[in-house]
Write a protein that holds these residues in place. Sequence first.
Motif, mmCIF file in Angstrom:
data_model
loop_
_atom_site.group_PDB
_atom_site.id
_atom_site.type_symbol
_atom_site.label_atom_id
_atom_site.label_comp_id
_atom_site.label_asym_id
_atom_site.label_seq_id
_atom_site.Cartn_x
_atom_site.Cartn_y
_atom_site.Cartn_z
ATOM 1 N N SER A 58 5.406 6.498 5.497
ATOM 2 C CA SER A 58 5.238 6.148 4.246
ATOM 3 C C SER A 58 6.068 5.111 3.918
ATOM 4 C CB SER A 58 5.470 7.342 3.197
ATOM 5 O OG SER A 58 6.419 7.815 3.461
ATOM 6 N N VAL A 59 7.262 5.112 4.580
ATOM 7 C CA VAL A 59 8.158 4.020 4.099
ATOM 8 C C VAL A 59 7.793 2.838 4.566
ATOM 9 C CG1 VAL A 59 10.434 3.202 4.328
ATOM 10 C CG2 VAL A 59 10.068 5.638 4.088
ATOM 11 N N SER A 60 7.040 2.692 5.714
ATOM 12 C CA SER A 60 6.692 1.404 6.303
ATOM 13 C C SER A 60 5.283 0.932 5.720
ATOM 14 C CB SER A 60 5.942 1.834 7.939
ATOM 15 O OG SER A 60 6.836 2.592 8.593
ATOM 16 N N TRP A 61 4.396 1.962 5.208
ATOM 17 C CA TRP A 61 3.483 1.331 4.304
ATOM 18 C C TRP A 61 3.770 0.917 2.941
ATOM 19 C CZ3 TRP A 61 -1.677 0.685 5.834
ATOM 20 C CH2 TRP A 61 -1.778 1.370 7.006
ATOM 21 N N ASN A 62 4.672 1.521 2.460
ATOM 22 C CA ASN A 62 5.469 1.280 1.094
ATOM 23 C C ASN A 62 6.041 -0.166 1.378
ATOM 24 O OD1 ASN A 62 4.665 3.592 0.143
ATOM 25 N ND2 ASN A 62 6.894 4.573 0.094
ATOM 26 N N ALA A 63 6.753 -0.518 2.413
ATOM 27 C CA ALA A 63 7.402 -1.706 2.675
ATOM 28 C C ALA A 63 6.201 -2.831 2.610
ATOM 29 C CB ALA A 63 8.149 -1.840 3.652
ATOM 30 N N LEU A 64 5.083 -2.524 3.434
ATOM 31 C CA LEU A 64 4.043 -3.715 3.567
ATOM 32 C C LEU A 64 3.234 -3.743 2.082
ATOM 33 C CD1 LEU A 64 2.336 -5.344 5.395
ATOM 34 C CD2 LEU A 64 0.848 -3.259 5.715
ATOM 35 N N ILE A 65 2.937 -2.645 1.360
ATOM 36 C CA ILE A 65 2.268 -2.880 0.046
ATOM 37 C C ILE A 65 3.181 -3.736 -0.714
ATOM 38 C CG2 ILE A 65 1.498 -1.572 -1.950
ATOM 39 C CD1 ILE A 65 0.631 0.566 -0.013
ATOM 40 N N ALA A 66 4.297 -3.414 -0.680
ATOM 41 C CA ALA A 66 5.188 -4.202 -1.769
ATOM 42 C C ALA A 66 5.415 -5.580 -1.235
ATOM 43 C CB ALA A 66 6.832 -3.504 -1.827
ATOM 44 N N ALA A 67 5.384 -6.035 -0.009
ATOM 45 C CA ALA A 67 5.484 -7.183 0.536
ATOM 46 C C ALA A 67 4.202 -7.950 -0.126
ATOM 47 C CB ALA A 67 5.740 -7.384 2.043
ATOM 48 N N LEU A 68 2.891 -7.566 0.298
ATOM 49 C CA LEU A 68 1.884 -8.033 -0.117
ATOM 50 C C LEU A 68 1.834 -8.149 -1.532
ATOM 51 C CD1 LEU A 68 -0.675 -6.295 2.209
ATOM 52 C CD2 LEU A 68 0.069 -8.588 2.532
ATOM 53 N N GLY A 69 2.127 -7.269 -2.429
ATOM 54 C CA GLY A 69 2.159 -7.354 -3.847
ATOM 55 C C GLY A 69 3.110 -8.402 -4.346
ATOM 56 N N GLN A 70 4.314 -8.590 -3.676
ATOM 57 C CA GLN A 70 5.257 -9.648 -4.247
ATOM 58 C C GLN A 70 4.809 -10.960 -3.854
ATOM 59 O OE1 GLN A 70 8.783 -8.367 -2.111
ATOM 60 N NE2 GLN A 70 9.552 -7.190 -3.978
ATOM 61 N N HIS A 71 4.202 -11.317 -3.058
ATOM 62 C CA HIS A 71 3.770 -12.598 -2.703
ATOM 63 C C HIS A 71 2.430 -13.049 -3.140
ATOM 64 C CE1 HIS A 71 6.921 -13.818 0.485
ATOM 65 N NE2 HIS A 71 7.159 -12.164 0.441
ATOM 66 N N GLY A 72 1.782 -11.931 -4.054
ATOM 67 C CA GLY A 72 0.623 -12.638 -4.642
ATOM 68 C C GLY A 72 -0.767 -12.119 -4.051
ATOM 69 N N HIS A 73 -0.645 -11.386 -2.847
ATOM 70 C CA HIS A 73 -1.782 -10.870 -2.174
ATOM 71 C C HIS A 73 -2.243 -9.383 -2.873
ATOM 72 C CE1 HIS A 73 -1.141 -14.361 0.496
ATOM 73 N NE2 HIS A 73 0.104 -13.622 0.920
ATOM 74 N N GLY A 74 -2.416 -9.340 -4.087
ATOM 75 C CA GLY A 74 -2.774 -8.027 -4.770
ATOM 76 C C GLY A 74 -3.768 -7.278 -4.211
ATOM 77 N N THR A 75 -4.919 -8.160 -3.864
ATOM 78 C CA THR A 75 -6.199 -7.407 -3.214
ATOM 79 C C THR A 75 -5.791 -6.787 -1.972
ATOM 80 O OG1 THR A 75 -7.355 -9.005 -4.432
ATOM 81 C CG2 THR A 75 -8.609 -7.613 -2.751
ATOM 82 N N GLU A 76 -5.004 -7.524 -1.112
ATOM 83 C CA GLU A 76 -4.675 -7.075 0.300
ATOM 84 C C GLU A 76 -3.811 -5.895 0.192
ATOM 85 O OE1 GLU A 76 -3.774 -10.051 3.214
ATOM 86 O OE2 GLU A 76 -4.322 -11.605 1.593
ATOM 87 N N ALA A 77 -2.842 -5.861 -0.790
ATOM 88 C CA ALA A 77 -1.840 -4.777 -1.255
ATOM 89 C C ALA A 77 -2.904 -3.501 -1.277
ATOM 90 C CB ALA A 77 -1.123 -4.983 -2.255
ATOM 91 N N VAL A 78 -3.690 -3.601 -2.196
ATOM 92 C CA VAL A 78 -4.768 -2.366 -2.711
ATOM 93 C C VAL A 78 -5.336 -2.120 -1.530
ATOM 94 C CG1 VAL A 78 -6.601 -1.685 -3.763
ATOM 95 C CG2 VAL A 78 -4.955 -3.034 -4.948
#
Length: 787
Positions: A480-500
Amino acid sequence: MQPNPDLVRAIANRYAANLRLCLPLRRTSLQLARAVHGNIITFGFQPRAHILNRLIDVYCKSSELHYARQLFDEISEPDKIARTTMVSGYCASGDVTLARCVFEETPLSMRDTVMYNAMITGFTHNHDGYSAINMFCEMKRQGFKPDNFTFASVLAGLALVVEEEKDCVQFHAAAMKSGAGYITSVLNALVSVYSKCASMLSSARKVFDEIPEKDERSWTTMITGYVKNGFFDSGQDLLEGMDENMRLVAYNAMISGYVHRGLYQEALEMVRRMVSSGIELDEFTYPSLIRACATARLLQLGKQVHAYVLRRENFSFHLDNSLVSLYYKCGKFGEARAIFDKMQAKDLVSWNALLSGYVSSGHIGEAKLLFKEMKEKNILTWMIMISGLADNGFGEEGLRLFSCMRKEGFEPCDYAFSGAIKSCAVLGAYGNGQQFHAQLVKIGFDSTLSAGNALITMYAKCGVVEEARQVFLAMPCQDSVSWNALIAALGQHGHGTEAVDAYEEMLKEGIRPDRITFLTVLTACSHAGLVEQGRRYFDSMETFYSIHPGPDHYARLIDLLCRSGRFSEAESVIKSLPFEPTAQIWEALLSACRVYGNMELGIIAAEKLFELIPEHDGTYMLLSNMYAATGQWEEMARVRKLMRDRGVKKELACSWVEVGPQVHTFLVDDTSIPESQAVYNYLQELCEEMRRFGYVPDTSFVLHDVESDGHKADMLTTHSEKLAVAYGLMKLPRGTAIRVFKNLRTCGDCHNFFRCLSRLVQRDIILRDRKRFHHFRNGECSCGNFW
């Protein structure tokens, strides 16, 4: 004259009889062994191999390995027993390297199954599953037949690294073929291996059901497997079927599992069931119970347990360490330190427990003093301190300490590397982070969860989201930490749809979201304006996952609504909160009011923040900036005066850029920077060129009462992030992306400036401010002007 053989035999027998008294080990065993050894030396007696072997055995089992090695080295041709004893002694002490040396120096003709078992067990006990398996394979290649003990040991090693069921099946088949697969200890080990993954629990249960004579370990191993994979109901059903005389260990496994999963009420209920069943709590129950109280911040209950232990039990050493954790996690550092100071004997666990407490609560000053006070340190000590410095924003000190650790002779493990990589993330030190990544690959740590998760975050915070994604995809397994890190990374960089999309994929993979997951996905929705999806995810927390939203989740929801200008909905949420609104929630509201110019609601939010955190400079600055943006200079001056009267100082805006091995820092109107005149001249040239492209300075972001528009434009030119970008453009090779980091939120004019600049110079400009990342390319920003 030849010595009398009968006399020699009698002396040898007396020595042997005395050494037999040493085993099993007692408190006086080591003294007796030393006395026998001294007597042998004093009288010049030449002992036979069996006496030397017995002495070596006593020294090894007494952790006096240097004496054992001296004796071993004095033997011209050590026999099989002496060699096996040394191998076992080194493995038991954790020094598998020296054990391996003795093993490799042993001729193949002298090795046997027992010696191989010692090495396999040593690797397993030292958490090196791959080496245990390799040793087992080598043993079979050399023609040695594994026995029951071999399979039990190698299966324990396999449990450390197993990823697929087919690996378990191969060893299972080998055990059955050898005949060891019908022995209870081996079957217990198979249950443990199959229990490592939720997908293999059915196989574990099948093996468990086939054990002809189940012992306490059989039941406990199966229950532990259920618990570790979150199947608590199955674990409880199995517990009910156990003989009452064997339930203590199983109860402890259930309690520990609940605590590990954060289910503290369930853990406490299990303790109540134990007591009502007449089962006495033991030295394993109390630490779990106190840990539950500590993590759930149940100070009063923890104190009651503490008092009960003092009345009813001998105060155990490791329980002291749990109590230290209880008090520091509940913010009672005086009590934690008092318990620590009163401890009769402090080991490294004790020191590390208190150090961890200081670090995790942000008391870095106390942590540094304690770290210096420690006369002995192990790799865990360094890991705690390095990670603690990084987590609290002291990235530069974290990197220095990592270097110091290596100079002290400590070889960093994957967790230590993770701390150093986190330090790079704090600093945005992309170059250093790449070097650590290369070192991890070289020594084979790059596939571990801790290192992989740290690398994802580091690349994301250095503005290289694609490399973060590649690290994630290359990991052999993700948690879950890995997925959280990826979702956070995508969200911070403006890739909201990809984060979702990543969040949805995580659910398909069977990974259960936790509190952090929802924080990251709500943030991603907020930055991308995905209001409806964000609201749906927020509602699912309690409905589907039984996670009660905390103040931080509500703050994200308020931010999500306010960023889209839905202030009435945000107000409704605030009014319906099940608790008093926190500073986080009012900050989210005030920040959005600043963007939308909602002065009325902004003043309300600011007043609430003045009550809750009067020392926080951000509230004063946001409110004064709102007044300045609307030309209400007198009101702005009033807020600034209030700030001065209360002794609150504004955090200076600071930006930095990495050029080669150095990080260059810039302040607003900075003239102390290298080549300052050249930087200012170059920046002025860029501004003139950009005006021809249509760029017009947005003077509404000048937060001073200045009449001249020209003067206002000049003031905007000297913002720290503009100076940093200009320096990067001057110094970095053509085609290289410019990565700039700022400690505060960037202003609207700088944002427009960098959009135009990226098109003018045809360079990617990546800016990380306090809130998020902005990727400027060819006149566009990844945030879509929604930040």
